[in-house]
Design a protein around this motif. Structure first.
Motif, PDB file in Angstrom:
ATOM      1  N   ALA A   1      30.820  35.947  45.506  1.00  0.00           N
ATOM      2  CA  ALA A   1      31.532  36.900  46.354  1.00  0.00           C
ATOM      3  C   ALA A   1      32.896  36.306  46.659  1.00  0.00           C
ATOM      4  O   ALA A   1      33.002  35.119  46.981  1.00  0.00           O
ATOM      5  CB  ALA A   1      30.776  37.160  47.639  1.00  0.00           C
ATOM      6  N   VAL A   2      33.942  37.099  46.547  1.00  0.00           N
ATOM      7  CA  VAL A   2      35.304  36.645  46.815  1.00  0.00           C
ATOM      8  C   VAL A   2      35.871  37.467  47.962  1.00  0.00           C
ATOM      9  O   VAL A   2      35.756  38.701  47.973  1.00  0.00           O
ATOM     10  CB  VAL A   2      36.194  36.788  45.567  1.00  0.00           C
ATOM     11  N   CYS A   3      36.487  36.768  48.913  1.00  0.00           N
ATOM     12  CA  CYS A   3      37.146  37.424  50.036  1.00  0.00           C
ATOM     13  C   CYS A   3      38.644  37.226  49.926  1.00  0.00           C
ATOM     14  O   CYS A   3      39.120  36.091  49.761  1.00  0.00           O
ATOM     15  CB  CYS A   3      36.645  36.862  51.362  1.00  0.00           C
ATOM     16  N   ASP A   4      39.404  38.301  50.007  1.00  0.00           N
ATOM     17  CA  ASP A   4      40.856  38.234  49.953  1.00  0.00           C
ATOM     18  C   ASP A   4      41.427  39.481  50.620  1.00  0.00           C
ATOM     19  O   ASP A   4      40.820  40.559  50.583  1.00  0.00           O
ATOM     20  CB  ASP A   4      41.344  38.135  48.502  1.00  0.00           C
ATOM     21  N   TYR A   5      42.610  39.310  51.213  1.00  0.00           N
ATOM     22  CA  TYR A   5      43.279  40.432  51.878  1.00  0.00           C
ATOM     23  C   TYR A   5      43.854  41.429  50.875  1.00  0.00           C
ATOM     24  O   TYR A   5      43.896  42.628  51.129  1.00  0.00           O
ATOM     25  CB  TYR A   5      44.398  39.884  52.772  1.00  0.00           C
ATOM     26  N   ASP A   6      44.283  40.909  49.712  1.00  0.00           N
ATOM     27  CA  ASP A   6      44.917  41.725  48.684  1.00  0.00           C
ATOM     28  C   ASP A   6      43.858  42.499  47.907  1.00  0.00           C
ATOM     29  O   ASP A   6      43.015  41.909  47.230  1.00  0.00           O
ATOM     30  CB  ASP A   6      45.714  40.820  47.743  1.00  0.00           C
ATOM     31  N   GLU A   7      43.912  43.812  47.986  1.00  0.00           N
ATOM     32  CA  GLU A   7      42.913  44.620  47.280  1.00  0.00           C
ATOM     33  C   GLU A   7      43.054  44.507  45.767  1.00  0.00           C
ATOM     34  O   GLU A   7      42.132  44.876  45.028  1.00  0.00           O
ATOM     35  CB  GLU A   7      43.023  46.082  47.720  1.00  0.00           C
ATOM     36  N   GLN A   8      44.192  43.994  45.300  1.00  0.00           N
ATOM     37  CA  GLN A   8      44.403  43.781  43.860  1.00  0.00           C
ATOM     38  C   GLN A   8      44.310  42.300  43.498  1.00  0.00           C
ATOM     39  O   GLN A   8      44.813  41.893  42.450  1.00  0.00           O
ATOM     40  CB  GLN A   8      45.780  44.326  43.468  1.00  0.00           C
ATOM     41  N   ALA A   9      43.670  41.505  44.327  1.00  0.00           N
ATOM     42  CA  ALA A   9      43.552  40.066  44.061  1.00  0.00           C
ATOM     43  C   ALA A   9      42.929  39.830  42.691  1.00  0.00           C
ATOM     44  O   ALA A   9      41.886  40.411  42.371  1.00  0.00           O
ATOM     45  CB  ALA A   9      42.714  39.392  45.135  1.00  0.00           C
ATOM     46  N   PRO A  10      43.551  38.997  41.845  1.00  0.00           N
ATOM     47  CA  PRO A  10      43.007  38.749  40.504  1.00  0.00           C
ATOM     48  C   PRO A  10      41.562  38.273  40.509  1.00  0.00           C
ATOM     49  O   PRO A  10      40.784  38.596  39.607  1.00  0.00           O
ATOM     50  CB  PRO A  10      43.943  37.672  39.943  1.00  0.00           C
ATOM     51  N   GLY A  11      41.172  37.509  41.529  1.00  0.00           N
ATOM     52  CA  GLY A  11      39.818  36.975  41.583  1.00  0.00           C
ATOM     53  C   GLY A  11      38.737  38.017  41.724  1.00  0.00           C
ATOM     54  O   GLY A  11      37.571  37.766  41.407  1.00  0.00           O
ATOM     55  N   PHE A  12      39.101  39.206  42.198  1.00  0.00           N
ATOM     56  CA  PHE A  12      38.112  40.271  42.322  1.00  0.00           C
ATOM     57  C   PHE A  12      37.550  40.697  40.971  1.00  0.00           C
ATOM     58  O   PHE A  12      36.444  41.231  40.888  1.00  0.00           O
ATOM     59  CB  PHE A  12      38.724  41.474  43.042  1.00  0.00           C
ATOM     60  N   GLU A  13      38.317  40.499  39.909  1.00  0.00           N
ATOM     61  CA  GLU A  13      37.840  40.875  38.572  1.00  0.00           C
ATOM     62  C   GLU A  13      36.696  39.980  38.107  1.00  0.00           C
ATOM     63  O   GLU A  13      35.915  40.354  37.223  1.00  0.00           O
ATOM     64  CB  GLU A  13      38.997  40.804  37.571  1.00  0.00           C
ATOM     65  N   ILE A  14      36.589  38.803  38.681  1.00  0.00           N
ATOM     66  CA  ILE A  14      35.542  37.859  38.295  1.00  0.00           C
ATOM     67  C   ILE A  14      34.348  37.936  39.236  1.00  0.00           C
ATOM     68  O   ILE A  14      33.213  37.655  38.845  1.00  0.00           O
ATOM     69  CB  ILE A  14      36.122  36.424  38.295  1.00  0.00           C
ATOM     70  N   ALA A  15      34.578  38.356  40.459  1.00  0.00           N
ATOM     71  CA  ALA A  15      33.543  38.351  41.489  1.00  0.00           C
ATOM     72  C   ALA A  15      32.432  39.356  41.212  1.00  0.00           C
ATOM     73  O   ALA A  15      32.668  40.419  40.634  1.00  0.00           O
ATOM     74  CB  ALA A  15      34.181  38.638  42.846  1.00  0.00           C
ATOM     75  N   ASP A  16      31.227  39.018  41.658  1.00  0.00           N
ATOM     76  CA  ASP A  16      30.124  39.977  41.646  1.00  0.00           C
ATOM     77  C   ASP A  16      30.269  40.959  42.807  1.00  0.00           C
ATOM     78  O   ASP A  16      29.865  42.114  42.704  1.00  0.00           O
ATOM     79  CB  ASP A  16      28.788  39.236  41.766  1.00  0.00           C
ATOM     80  N   GLN A  17      30.821  40.444  43.909  1.00  0.00           N
ATOM     81  CA  GLN A  17      31.025  41.281  45.083  1.00  0.00           C
ATOM     82  C   GLN A  17      32.391  40.979  45.685  1.00  0.00           C
ATOM     83  O   GLN A  17      32.868  39.842  45.634  1.00  0.00           O
ATOM     84  CB  GLN A  17      29.941  41.010  46.135  1.00  0.00           C
TER      85      GLN A  17
END
Length: 409
Positions: free
Chosen positions: A35-51
């Motif tokens: 699970a990745v938490c970030d303020y940016d809704e387009q954060a690159p890490g979200f593409e790798i996260a399961d949640q």
């Protein structure tokens, strides 16, 4: 801590920026659910996260409610940060959710440079002479006493608000520059100690530091960017006399113990002055700048991200597993162009085809406006290269950046 498989354990990582991407990939490869938490809704890490969890990792009040709600539905086994300086937020989330972590006290000390140095000094860990300064007059007195001084915010990050001052005429400016970058409105000064500066990264296991990585920091443009302190890369391994290397690693271990880190990661900034290592700062987190994710694995074969992830879920680590496995020269160089508008840039493939290049990333495009360099955040690209010697590795890295051909006007 308990030992066991990390497969399917749910790890929460604070930070999903560009610099976190490779670390997130390494965590996923270990078998974690992520699970990745970030303020940016387009954060690159979200593409790798399961949640995905949306929230500012720099503000506990913003991210904790979302994390608690997520935890109620998907129980989290551990929490860590990556490419962001928020160990104090990590510690509070871990405390709230009863997860493994360093103490809140240790984490708070790690993000308060004044409290950190006071504790180091009390415990006999060498630090440069320092003082908290209330106003310009106090700073002026210190500069008259120490000549060359580093002025910085007590509680900022990424070299924001930091300057190196030798001219009394710049004192008022330096104080204001540091003050505006301090959330708590506090400024401090340190006597500038000449000598090589070292970046370190250590795994703390049961209160003892294993330090597989020492890198010689490059400040070759110190005069060009003065009074700002702009680092433009680093070279591994740092070539030190055996006695100096041992003393440096011992000092880092004692500093980690002083900070209060029993099991975790510490990132150190050390200056070697008159044959002795002085701790400038010690961060209770992984490094940024592609140091832990790229340069250290490339140079010594040790994956610090893996160690941090396992510690975050309570794994027991064996110190013997985290020493340097093989050593090869690796140089990192950051491209810091002149201010202006980017009018020309080369192709990534031209850089990747250069001799010895191991990794290359850039985050600029034609038309971008480049401001005055005040810290490493002014860089627009990074390359890491190797060679038959350290000199050859550095030459290859510098040649590769030239191949990128960024021009500003």
């Amino acid at each position: 801590m308990q030992q066991g498989s990390v497969n399917n354990k749910f790890l929460l990582v604070l930070g999903g920026s560009r610099q976190a991407l490779e670390g997130l990939r390494q965590i996923k490869a270990l078998g974690f659910r992520l699970a990745v938490c970030d303020y940016d809704e387009q954060a690159p890490g979200f593409e790798i996260a399961d949640q995905r969890i949306h929230g500012s990792v720099y503000h506990l009040d913003d991210c904790l409610p979302a994390i608690e709600a997520f935890h109620a539905e998907h129980p989290i086994d551990g929490v860590m940060c990556l490419a962001c300086d928020v160990p104090h937020v990590v510690a509070r989330i871990a405390d709230k959710l009863s997860l493994p972590s360093i103490s809140i006290e240790a984490a708070d000390r790690a993000v308060d440079k004044l409290a950190m140095k006071q504790k180091f000094e009390a415990d006999g860990v060498l630090v440069p002479p320092y003082a908290c300064v209330a106003d310009v007059d106090e700073l002026r007195e210190l500069q008259a006493k120490w000549c060359d001084i580093v002025v910085k915010p007590v509680d900022s990050r990424g070299s924001k608000g930091v300057s190196l001052i030798s001219d009394p005429a710049q004192i008022a400016w330096a104080f204001g520059y540091a003050l505006e970058s301090s959330p708590s409105g506090r400024v401090m000064a340190e006597k500038y100690l000449s000598g090589p500066q070292i970046s370190s990264e250590s795994i703390i296991i049961d209160g003892h530091a294993v330090t597989p990585a020492l890198s010689l920091r490059s400040y070759e443009f110190l005069e060009r960017f003065a009074p700002f302190i702009v680092e433009n890369g680093g070279d591994m391994p740092a070539k030190l006399d055996a006695d100096i290397e041992a003393a440096t690693k011992d000092t880092i271990s004692r500093a980690a113990a002083s900070l209060g880190v029993e099991n975790g990661i510490v990132k150190g900034d050390v200056v070697l002055h008159d044959g002795k290592p002085y701790i400038i700062e010690l961060a209770a987190r992984l490094s940024g700048g592609y140091f832990c994710t790229h340069q250290i694995p490339f140079s010594v074969g040790v994956k610090l991200v893996e160690a941090a992830a396992k510690l975050a879920v309570g794994e027991i680590l064996d110190a013997n597993d985290w020493h340097a496995k093989n050593i090869r020269p690796v140089s990192t160089r950051w491209l810091i162009p002149g201010s202006g508008t980017i009018t020309h840039m080369g192709k990534a493939e031209d850089v990747l085809n250069c001799d010895g290049v191991l990794a290359f990333e850039h985050w600029c495009k034609l038309g971008d406006e480049i401001g005055e360099a005040q810290n490493a955040a002014a860089s627009v690209a990074m390359v890491q290269a190797t060679g038959d010697s350290q000199k050859a590795a550095t030459k290859n890295a510098e040649a590769a950046l030239l191949a990128f051909k960024v021009e500003t006007k």
